[in-house]
Write a protein that holds these residues in place. Structure first.
Motif, short mmCIF file in Angstrom:
data_model
loop_
_atom_site.label_atom_id
_atom_site.label_comp_id
_atom_site.label_asym_id
_atom_site.label_seq_id
_atom_site.Cartn_x
_atom_site.Cartn_y
_atom_site.Cartn_z
N ARG A 165 0.84 -1.19 0.00
CA ARG A 165 0.00 0.00 0.00
C ARG A 165 0.88 1.25 0.00
O ARG A 165 2.08 1.18 0.27
CB ARG A 165 -0.93 0.01 1.22
CG ARG A 165 -0.21 -0.09 2.54
CD ARG A 165 -1.18 -0.13 3.72
NE ARG A 165 -0.49 -0.44 4.96
CZ ARG A 165 0.21 0.44 5.67
NH1 ARG A 165 0.31 1.71 5.27
NH2 ARG A 165 0.82 0.07 6.79
N LYS A 166 0.27 2.37 -0.31
CA LYS A 166 1.02 3.61 -0.40
C LYS A 166 1.24 4.18 1.01
O LYS A 166 0.29 4.31 1.78
CB LYS A 166 0.23 4.63 -1.24
CG LYS A 166 1.01 5.84 -1.66
CD LYS A 166 0.19 6.65 -2.67
CE LYS A 166 0.98 7.84 -3.17
NZ LYS A 166 0.23 8.60 -4.20
N PRO A 167 2.49 4.54 1.34
CA PRO A 167 2.75 5.08 2.67
C PRO A 167 2.24 6.52 2.81
O PRO A 167 2.22 7.28 1.85
CB PRO A 167 4.27 5.02 2.78
CG PRO A 167 4.74 5.15 1.37
CD PRO A 167 3.72 4.43 0.54
N LYS A 168 1.86 6.88 4.03
CA LYS A 168 1.49 8.26 4.33
C LYS A 168 2.41 8.75 5.44
O LYS A 168 2.18 8.51 6.63
CB LYS A 168 0.02 8.33 4.76
CG LYS A 168 -0.94 7.98 3.63
CD LYS A 168 -2.40 8.14 4.08
CE LYS A 168 -3.35 7.82 2.91
NZ LYS A 168 -4.78 7.94 3.32
N PHE A 169 3.47 9.41 5.03
CA PHE A 169 4.49 9.82 5.97
C PHE A 169 4.06 11.03 6.80
O PHE A 169 3.29 11.86 6.36
CB PHE A 169 5.78 10.14 5.21
CG PHE A 169 6.40 8.95 4.54
CD1 PHE A 169 6.95 7.93 5.29
CD2 PHE A 169 6.40 8.83 3.15
CE1 PHE A 169 7.51 6.81 4.68
CE2 PHE A 169 6.96 7.73 2.53
CZ PHE A 169 7.51 6.71 3.30
N ARG A 170 4.59 11.09 8.03
CA ARG A 170 4.21 12.14 8.96
C ARG A 170 5.34 13.13 9.26
O ARG A 170 5.13 14.10 9.97
CB ARG A 170 3.74 11.48 10.28
CG ARG A 170 2.54 10.57 10.11
CD ARG A 170 2.20 9.86 11.42
NE ARG A 170 1.09 8.93 11.23
CZ ARG A 170 0.69 8.05 12.13
NH1 ARG A 170 1.31 8.00 13.31
NH2 ARG A 170 -0.30 7.23 11.89
N GLY A 171 6.52 12.83 8.77
CA GLY A 171 7.64 13.73 9.05
C GLY A 171 8.12 13.62 10.48
O GLY A 171 8.62 14.58 11.05
N LYS A 172 8.03 12.41 11.06
CA LYS A 172 8.44 12.19 12.44
C LYS A 172 9.31 10.94 12.53
O LYS A 172 9.20 10.05 11.73
CB LYS A 172 7.23 12.01 13.35
CG LYS A 172 6.33 13.23 13.40
CD LYS A 172 5.15 12.98 14.30
CE LYS A 172 4.23 14.18 14.37
NZ LYS A 172 3.05 13.96 15.25
#
Length: 260
Positions: free
Chosen positions: A253-260
């Protein structure tokens, strides 16, 4: 369109910084350099951003460099030129040292100071009819050390010397060959290509993009890497984004990065 010298537009995690003087092909003035540096610092401090696109207003030019009409009042002697140069160099340093990835969307003319601005960007996309060069020898002007840094870093000393000593205006194909631009596309596709690049960048892990920029800058310094610097190359494995990324890959699945 606003008459502000520099415009900032925002769409999601991508900001666009516009050189806004289309009637003069976006020729740079002292207030524009001042605001460019300020705007870039503001954007770079925004943790929610993932990419910054730089472009000129009007679709005919990125920028032809400094407004020659300003020389008589703002750069008529070494003292004035030094004060003016401080603003230029502050803006160029802010661009060159930006944490967020930057893209130059180049339409039409990109000459002199305009080429210096574009040279600070990580990715530089232009149209087939774009023109480049630094014919400042014809004005009796020198490109100062701080202004040379990004250009020389892209093309090397020999090509930088050719550009400055000959003062020719050259086309997009030659600019690509010299390394001034990273991609040449049909004129009608420049905007699409630049924002597609921004989309791809914004989809990635933002901390990784910042680390890659930092590491690439550091490698241009001949000093040996410290143990702490080498250790930083593994810091990504301790981030939340790493957990998100590799698990998304395994789950297809496509990742949804949070910048953490």
């Amino acid at each position: 369109m606003s008459d502000a010298p520099i415009l900032i537009r925002r769409e999601g995690a991508v900001a666009t910084l516009v050189l806004n003087r289309p009637a003069k092909l976006n020729a740079m003035t002292k207030p524009m350099w001042l605001r460019l540096g300020e705007a870039m610092a503001e954007l770079d401090a925004d943790e929610s951003l993932r990419c910054i696109v730089l472009r000129g207003a009007g679709g005919k030019a990125f920028s032809p460099g400094n407004d020659i009409g300003e020389f008589e009042t703002e750069r008529s002697n070494p003292e004035q030129a030094k004060a003016y140069g401080a603003l230029m160099h502050r803006a160029l340093a802010a661009l060159l040292g930006a944490r967020h990835p930057t893209i130059a969307l180049i339409e039409g003319i990109c000459v002199g100071g305009g080429m210096e601005i574009a040279s600070t960007c990580d990715i530089r996309i232009c149209g087939e009819s774009s023109r480049f060069g630094a014919p400042i020898k014809n004005l009796g002007l020198v490109m100062a050390y701080e202004e040379l840094a990004a250009l020389e870093g892209l093309v090397g000393r020999a090509v930088a010397a050719e550009i400055l000593l000959e003062g020719r205006i050259f086309g997009a194909a030659e600019a690509k060959e010299k390394g001034i631009v990273t991609r040449v596309v049909p004129d009608s596709e420049v905007e699409t290509a630049a924002y597609e690049s921004a989309r791809l960048i914004a989809e990635g892990a933002p901390l990784v993009a910042r680390w890659h920029k930092k590491f690439l800058r550091r490698l241009s310094d001949p000093k040996p890497l410290t143990e702490a610097e080498r250790e930083e190359g593994y810091a990504c494995f301790g981030t939340e984004d790493f957990q998100i990324g590799y698990r998304a890959f395994l789950d297809k699945r496509k990742p949804k990065f949070r910048g953490k």
